[in-house]
Design a protein around this motif. Structure first.
Motif, PDB file in Angstrom:
ATOM      1  N   ALA A   1       1.974  10.510 -11.774  1.00  0.00           N
ATOM      2  CA  ALA A   1       2.432   8.958 -11.317  1.00  0.00           C
ATOM      3  C   ALA A   1       1.541   8.222 -10.894  1.00  0.00           C
ATOM      4  N   LEU A   2       1.741   7.054 -11.220  1.00  0.00           N
ATOM      5  CA  LEU A   2       0.402   6.098 -11.045  1.00  0.00           C
ATOM      6  C   LEU A   2       0.216   5.818  -9.557  1.00  0.00           C
ATOM      7  N   MET A   3      -1.245   5.758  -9.281  1.00  0.00           N
ATOM      8  CA  MET A   3      -1.694   5.495  -7.770  1.00  0.00           C
ATOM      9  C   MET A   3      -1.710   4.006  -7.541  1.00  0.00           C
ATOM     10  N   PHE A   4      -1.345   3.961  -6.296  1.00  0.00           N
ATOM     11  CA  PHE A   4      -1.401   2.453  -5.556  1.00  0.00           C
ATOM     12  C   PHE A   4      -2.718   1.560  -5.850  1.00  0.00           C
ATOM     13  N   SER A   5      -2.561   0.611  -6.647  1.00  0.00           N
ATOM     14  CA  SER A   5      -3.549  -0.228  -6.965  1.00  0.00           C
ATOM     15  C   SER A   5      -3.459  -1.658  -6.830  1.00  0.00           C
ATOM     16  N   PHE A   6      -4.572  -2.605  -7.337  1.00  0.00           N
ATOM     17  CA  PHE A   6      -4.314  -3.882  -7.490  1.00  0.00           C
ATOM     18  C   PHE A   6      -2.983  -4.433  -8.228  1.00  0.00           C
TER      19      PHE A   6
ATOM     20  N   ASP B   1      -0.271  -3.507  -8.001  1.00  0.00           N
ATOM     21  CA  ASP B   1       0.648  -3.407  -6.992  1.00  0.00           C
ATOM     22  C   ASP B   1       0.938  -4.277  -5.964  1.00  0.00           C
ATOM     23  N   ILE B   2       0.115  -5.569  -6.192  1.00  0.00           N
ATOM     24  CA  ILE B   2       0.268  -6.828  -5.665  1.00  0.00           C
ATOM     25  C   ILE B   2       1.763  -7.186  -5.455  1.00  0.00           C
ATOM     26  N   TRP B   3       2.553  -7.070  -6.715  1.00  0.00           N
ATOM     27  CA  TRP B   3       4.079  -7.513  -6.733  1.00  0.00           C
ATOM     28  C   TRP B   3       4.731  -6.846  -5.575  1.00  0.00           C
TER      29      TRP B   3
END
Length: 165
Positions: free
Chosen positions: A141-146, A148-150
């Motif tokens: 799974a992708l990790m939380f990052s920029f 994810d601003i949405w």
């Protein structure tokens, strides 16, 4: 999505469902809020998004995530609903929207923790739920990052919906 994103979506679902169905039958309205909340979960999960931890870290981080990513945002948004003097009926709609939006992850977590036993229905739900994460699941799974601003903006939108409606 992370839990606070699902909580935000469920809040918005609850407010909108209340605006359209709040003057009708309470049972129908609350069921609509809950079911639409569940649908919002799958829609949100189908968008590329990051997570705070990998699947293999689930047991080690579940209490921290539960506290910070679930409980605090729910209390904050429900507190905002109380502060803006929403009716108790509208708050019920919001609770049902949030509950529906969280339900697929709650089921997955309870099965992973062995609290409930998996069965054919849960297996099919989990398969569908993980299929909506086309951008990666488990330890991939992708990790939380920029990017994810949405998800953060969705939370801000939920606050604005509560204040402005």
């Amino acid at each position: 999505m992370v839990a606070f994103g699902h909580t935000a979506a469920g809040t918005i679902v609850g407010v909108i469902t209340y605006q359209y169905l709040g003057s009708g039958d309470l049972t129908t309205g609350l069921l609509a809020a809950g079911i639409t909340g569940v649908a919002s979960h799958y829609i949100g999960d189908s968008m590329p998004h990051g997570h705070f931890f990998k699947s293999s870290e689930f047991r080690d981080k579940i209490l921290l995530i539960l506290a910070v990513d679930v409980i605090v945002p729910v209390i904050f948004l429900l507190g905002t609903a109380f502060y803006t003097q929403k009716s108790y009926i509208e708050i019920l709609y919001i609770i049902f929207g949030i509950s529906g939006a969280q339900l697929p992850d709650v089921l997955d977590s309870l099965i992973k923790l062995g609290v409930i036993k998996s069965n054919k229905f849960f297996d099919n739900e989990m398969r569908f739920h993980h299929w909506t994460h086309w951008h990666g699941t488990g330890d991939k799974a992708l990790m939380f990052s920029f990017g994810d601003i949405w998800q953060i903006l969705l939370f801000v939108l939920a606050v604005l919906v509560l204040i402005k409606s």
